[in-house]
Design a protein around this motif. Structure first.
Motif, PDB file in Angstrom:
ATOM      1  N   HIS A 185      31.455  33.855  16.169  1.00  0.00           N
ATOM      2  CA  HIS A 185      31.612  35.288  15.969  1.00  0.00           C
ATOM      3  C   HIS A 185      32.017  35.953  17.286  1.00  0.00           C
ATOM      4  CE1 HIS A 185      29.733  34.940  12.029  1.00  0.00           C
ATOM      5  NE2 HIS A 185      28.710  34.302  12.585  1.00  0.00           N
ATOM      6  N   ALA A 208      35.241  39.977   7.106  1.00  0.00           N
ATOM      7  CA  ALA A 208      34.144  40.793   7.641  1.00  0.00           C
ATOM      8  C   ALA A 208      32.971  40.880   6.676  1.00  0.00           C
ATOM      9  CB  ALA A 208      34.666  42.189   7.974  1.00  0.00           C
ATOM     10  N   ASP A 209      33.243  40.825   5.372  1.00  0.00           N
ATOM     11  CA  ASP A 209      32.182  40.942   4.382  1.00  0.00           C
ATOM     12  C   ASP A 209      31.807  39.586   3.798  1.00  0.00           C
ATOM     13  OD1 ASP A 209      34.528  40.481   3.090  1.00  0.00           O
ATOM     14  OD2 ASP A 209      34.263  42.023   1.534  1.00  0.00           O
ATOM     15  N   ALA A 210      31.951  38.517   4.599  1.00  0.00           N
ATOM     16  CA  ALA A 210      31.680  37.165   4.124  1.00  0.00           C
ATOM     17  C   ALA A 210      30.233  37.020   3.666  1.00  0.00           C
ATOM     18  CB  ALA A 210      31.972  36.164   5.230  1.00  0.00           C
ATOM     19  N   THR A 211      30.044  36.264   2.590  1.00  0.00           N
ATOM     20  CA  THR A 211      28.697  36.026   2.054  1.00  0.00           C
ATOM     21  C   THR A 211      28.398  34.532   1.975  1.00  0.00           C
ATOM     22  OG1 THR A 211      29.563  36.086  -0.211  1.00  0.00           O
ATOM     23  CG2 THR A 211      28.727  38.155   0.715  1.00  0.00           C
TER      24      THR A 211
END
Length: 258
Positions: A185, A208-211
């Motif tokens: 990161h 950016a919104d990785a889960t």
């Protein structure tokens, strides 16, 4: 962040110019380079210039299963001039040769590369992308040697983590340990996941919104710090680590055979 071919050529030129400026200010070409053990500034200049000339010949040769024999022989017999002004002019000419070869070839032209079955293309564009990183890291090396290290330029580093993982790490050779993932990161807002398993090593960009599931290890720092750590210029312990830090030791010790 993906750089255009014109930007890659510009950055090679800019970083080589910055490299030469630091060497020009050194009290001696015999100054030791701590980040390149056993090397002096002269050795590092000869290495960078020799690399530029070698890759210029490789790119000019076009698609091939091996580098040109003449280029290999020239690199083995390389003897750069030892007078400083002449040496720096030689390095400037070496970089010009590489830039001209890249410009003549264009980004899509194939050529031999040592990275084989990695995720990076075996093209002039792939060579340009990697030479940006090599020239940038070696500019940092000469800065360290003179006690004036600077963070790597953002424009370089935001592409550099992806380039390193895709070129220097990615492989179809089986990971010899328990399957895992390592996330990198950059505090600038970009993230990458390195997947390691029986199918090899694969790098992917994380949105950016990785889960995704939690990785075996998470490494966080500025893009400059990530690059310098990946190239073993600074210790990984200087970054923020969460998870099994031993995975980095396993990764560095791994020498896959493709």
């Amino acid at each position: 962040m993906t750089l255009e071919f014109s930007d890659l050529r510009r950055l090679i030129d800019e970083r080589s110019t910055a490299f030469r400026a630091v060497v020009a200010s050194a009290p001696s070409l015999d100054v030791r380079v701590p980040t390149c053990p056993e090397w002096t500034l002269f050795d590092l200049v000869q290495h960078l210039g020799g690399g530029d000339r070698f890759w210029a010949a490789v790119v000019a040769a076009g698609p091939a299963d091996a580098p040109p024999a003449e280029a290999v022989a020239a690199r083995a017999a390389l003897e750069a001039p030892r007078e400083r002004e002449t040496l720096l002019a030689w390095l400037a000419e070496s970089t010009r040769m590489l830039l001209n070869a890249l410009g003549d070839a264009g980004p899509e032209r194939g050529c031999w590369t040592w990275w084989g079955a990695s995720q990076s293309p075996r093209t002039a564009g792939g060579v340009a992308r990697h030479r940006v990183q090599e020239t940038t890291v070696h500019t940092y090396d000469v800065q360290v040697a003179l006690g004036v290290p600077k963070p790597l330029p953002d424009e370089v580093t935001l592409d550099g983590v992806d380039e390193f993982l895709s070129t220097c790490v990615a492989t179809p050779a089986a990971w010899p340990h328990k399957p895992t993932t390592i996330d990198f990161h950059a505090t600038e807002g970009l993230s990458w996941r390195l997947t390691l398993d029986g199918d090899g090593a694969r790098a992917t960009r994380l949105p950016a919104d990785a889960t995704e599931a939690a990785p075996g290890l998470s490494v966080t720092g500025t893009a400059s710090e990530l690059i310098l750590s990946l190239y073993d210029r600074i210790p990984a312990a200087s970054l923020q680590l969460a998870g099994d830090a031993g995975l980095l030791d396993l990764l560095r010790a791994w020498e896959p055979e493709e």
